[in-house]
Scaffold this active site. Structure first.
Site, PDB file in Angstrom:
ATOM      1  N   HIS A  16      -3.026 -44.052 -12.753  1.00  0.00           N
ATOM      2  CA  HIS A  16      -3.917 -44.644 -11.755  1.00  0.00           C
ATOM      3  C   HIS A  16      -3.258 -44.645 -10.380  1.00  0.00           C
ATOM      4  O   HIS A  16      -3.847 -44.205  -9.389  1.00  0.00           O
ATOM      5  CB  HIS A  16      -4.275 -46.079 -12.163  1.00  0.00           C
ATOM      6  N   ASP A 116      -9.283 -49.188  -7.325  1.00  0.00           N
ATOM      7  CA  ASP A 116      -9.356 -48.605  -8.656  1.00  0.00           C
ATOM      8  C   ASP A 116     -10.617 -49.126  -9.365  1.00  0.00           C
ATOM      9  O   ASP A 116     -11.123 -50.210  -9.052  1.00  0.00           O
ATOM     10  CB  ASP A 116      -8.119 -49.014  -9.452  1.00  0.00           C
ATOM     11  N   SER A 277       1.657 -40.848 -21.606  1.00  0.00           N
ATOM     12  CA  SER A 277       2.640 -41.930 -21.456  1.00  0.00           C
ATOM     13  C   SER A 277       2.517 -42.982 -22.550  1.00  0.00           C
ATOM     14  O   SER A 277       3.452 -43.732 -22.799  1.00  0.00           O
ATOM     15  CB  SER A 277       2.477 -42.588 -20.085  1.00  0.00           C
ATOM     16  N   TRP A 339      10.940 -32.280 -28.862  1.00  0.00           N
ATOM     17  CA  TRP A 339      11.602 -32.986 -27.769  1.00  0.00           C
ATOM     18  C   TRP A 339      11.313 -34.490 -27.918  1.00  0.00           C
ATOM     19  O   TRP A 339      10.153 -34.904 -27.903  1.00  0.00           O
ATOM     20  CB  TRP A 339      11.102 -32.472 -26.421  1.00  0.00           C
ATOM     21  N   ALA A 343       8.920 -35.455 -21.171  1.00  0.00           N
ATOM     22  CA  ALA A 343       9.112 -34.054 -20.795  1.00  0.00           C
ATOM     23  C   ALA A 343       8.240 -33.746 -19.577  1.00  0.00           C
ATOM     24  O   ALA A 343       7.218 -34.406 -19.354  1.00  0.00           O
ATOM     25  CB  ALA A 343       8.748 -33.139 -21.961  1.00  0.00           C
ATOM     26  N   HIS A 360      -3.768 -35.504 -25.918  1.00  0.00           N
ATOM     27  CA  HIS A 360      -4.429 -36.787 -26.160  1.00  0.00           C
ATOM     28  C   HIS A 360      -5.719 -36.924 -25.358  1.00  0.00           C
ATOM     29  O   HIS A 360      -6.446 -37.900 -25.524  1.00  0.00           O
ATOM     30  CB  HIS A 360      -3.476 -37.932 -25.824  1.00  0.00           C
ATOM     31  N   ASN A 364      -5.984 -37.040 -16.521  1.00  0.00           N
ATOM     32  CA  ASN A 364      -5.003 -36.355 -15.686  1.00  0.00           C
ATOM     33  C   ASN A 364      -4.422 -35.151 -16.415  1.00  0.00           C
ATOM     34  O   ASN A 364      -4.219 -34.091 -15.814  1.00  0.00           O
ATOM     35  CB  ASN A 364      -3.879 -37.322 -15.277  1.00  0.00           C
ATOM     36  N   SER A 365      -4.134 -35.301 -17.713  1.00  0.00           N
ATOM     37  CA  SER A 365      -3.618 -34.167 -18.488  1.00  0.00           C
ATOM     38  C   SER A 365      -4.644 -33.046 -18.576  1.00  0.00           C
ATOM     39  O   SER A 365      -4.294 -31.857 -18.502  1.00  0.00           O
ATOM     40  CB  SER A 365      -3.214 -34.622 -19.889  1.00  0.00           C
ATOM     41  N   GLU A 368      -4.585 -31.219 -15.229  1.00  0.00           N
ATOM     42  CA  GLU A 368      -3.381 -30.395 -15.130  1.00  0.00           C
ATOM     43  C   GLU A 368      -3.559 -29.129 -15.967  1.00  0.00           C
ATOM     44  O   GLU A 368      -3.213 -28.017 -15.538  1.00  0.00           O
ATOM     45  CB  GLU A 368      -2.164 -31.182 -15.609  1.00  0.00           C
TER      46      GLU A 368
END
Length: 474
Positions: A16, A116, A277, A339, A343, A360, A364-365, A368
């Site tokens: 956020h 937000d 995260s 890992w 990462a 997941h 944001n992932s 990206e």
């Protein structure tokens, strides 16, 4: 006269905070010096959160940009909450007087307050101060459309959503299975659900909504919002799709060990497994993943985190000896890397060796991933991720579906992961081919959107004009 400022009020989670800051910096650059940024900082509720926020602030203060940080007085967090959505919403609400005092004390004109989406209670502060109010939605337009629709859905669907007959109607999306709704929506008796209905209602009181998406990614959903189809014909606030808002740093001088491992792998041969995260696995689930990966025969880079330590919320570094089957690392050492801590996901996704991503489904992932054009297998775990997963597969078409047992804490069996990875990575899989083609198409769309003249570039310009022409009141 002092430069008018846009006041940002983010919440502390990295997904956020950094997304809003990066969007604010884009607005700052687009204003050509006509605006500055002031960031109101709530003290995060945990030491780990506070440390992360402080690190972000130090980096931004060293950037030389016209950004000022104002720390709000400490507020005692609620202790009788049921879940994170209720906690954040109530914690923000307790800051209302401090936000009002901080804005009132600014010596420059205030052009707008951007909050937000958990901070909708603070729209009343804006009205009291006659300051324009905008919401920043860190999730996609599909999530925002559902929340706009939720107050009416609450009246229309009198049972729990998972008990209803048929699908959920979210205008602009294909019919949504109830099992794909966000976690806080799945229990109407839970305060988390009550807060989501509240936020959906209060969105209508804002002057505009800034969404981290691009028109090309969710065009029909954005059209449905603009047409009032999510709000029973009542015009919703103007929407500004300004994404993908991503913080893309140059590659590190010393590449991360996982990136160096990828350097030795063939192009598009590695499937990445990474769960954000907050994602972690127990030994039972980790064993299923290990067996599925091994049987798939594909190269893999698996970022594995363990359960949080007692009294904490964040995943721990994985103890591979406890989490993985005996002999797994030795048997797969030529094809895989596990890992056990954080990462650099963006650097990994940018690498030519990565050909697929088990994710997941955090927004944001997803952005990206689309930026780098990697096809996905969604494995949603919490928050709005189940809706994101549905959107990726059924709406965008950039992912291969995988069966996730939501009633068993999002459990995935080894055979199902094996099937999904093979479908994603095999050249002769129809589902995988379609996902790869769509991911490549959306990569180009994302990059066009933020270029000069692109849809998100233009939306940012409209946002600046709206703030510049209608704001700047002291």
């Amino acid at each position: 006269m002092a430069t008018p400022t846009v006041v940002l009020l983010p919440v502390w989670g990295a997904g956020h905070l950094m997304s809003m800051l990066d969007a604010g910096k884009r607005l700052l650059a687009r204003s050509g010096g006509a605006l500055s940024l002031t960031v109101l900082v709530m003290q995060a509720p945990t030491e780990n959160n506070r440390s992360e926020v402080a690190g972000h602030i130090r980096r931004e203060e060293a950037s030389g940009l016209d950004i000022r940080f104002h720390h709000l007085p400490v507020v005692e967090p609620p202790t009788d909450h049921v879940g994170i959505e209720e906690f954040v919403s109530r914690f923000v609400q307790l800051h209302a007087d401090h936000v009002k005092a901080a804005i009132s004390a600014l010596t420059c004109p205030v052009a707008a307050l951007v909050v937000d989406f958990f901070c909708t209670t603070l729209v009343d502060v804006c009205r009291e101060l006659a300051v324009r109010a905008y919401v920043y939605c860190t999730a996609g337009a599909a999530f925002y459309a559902l929340l706009l629709r939720l107050p009416a859905l609450h009246e229309e669907v009198t049972v729990e959503f998972e008990e209803m007959e048929g699908m959920v109607d979210v205008p602009g999306l294909p019919p949504v299975p109830p099992s794909s709704l966000p976690s806080p929506v799945m229990d109407k008796k839970n305060p988390n659900y009550t807060w989501f209905v509240y936020h959906g209602r209060r969105f209508m009181d804002f002057d505009g909504v800034i969404i981290n998406t691009a028109t090309e990614l969710e065009e029909s959903v954005l059209a449905a919002i603009a047409d009032g189809r999510c709000t029973l014909g009542i015009p919703a606030p103007a929407v500004y799709p300004v994404g993908p808002v991503l913080s893309l740093s140059p590659p590190a001088e010393q590449p991360h060990e996982s990136v160096r491992w990828l350097d030795a792998q063939p192009p598009a041969s590695v499937v990445l497994l990474c769960f954000g995260s907050g994602g972690f696995f127990t030994a039972t689930q980790a064993h299923e993943v290990a067996h599925g990966l091994e049987r798939s025969g594909h190269r893999f880079l698996w970022v594995l985190r363990g359960p949080p330590a007692a009294g904490t919320r964040q995943p721990s570094d994985a103890n591979l000896g406890e989490l993985l089957p005996e002999g797994f690392l030795e048997r797969t050492k030529e094809k895989g890397l596990v890992w056990p801590t954080k990462a650099p996901q963006k650097e990994i996704l940018a690498h030519a060796a990565v050909g697929g991503f088990v994710t997941h489904s955090g927004w944001n992932s997803i952005l990206e991933n689309l930026w780098f054009g990697v096809p996905m297998v969604p494995w949603p775990l919490y928050a709005e991720q189940h809706l994101n997963a549905f959107t990726l597969v059924a709406y965008m078409g950039a992912a291969v579906a995988m069966k996730v047992d939501r009633k068993m804490n999002n459990f995935v069996e080894a055979s199902e992961l094996e099937r999904a990875v093979k479908a994603l990575m095999h050249g002769d899989s129809d589902d995988g081919r379609k996902a790869r083609e769509k991911a490549t198409e959306l990569k180009a769309a994302c990059r066009r959107a933020v270029e000069k003249g692109g849809s998100s570039y233009s939306a940012l310009g409209r946002l600046f004009e709206d703030i510049h022409c209608n704001g700047a009141r002291k």
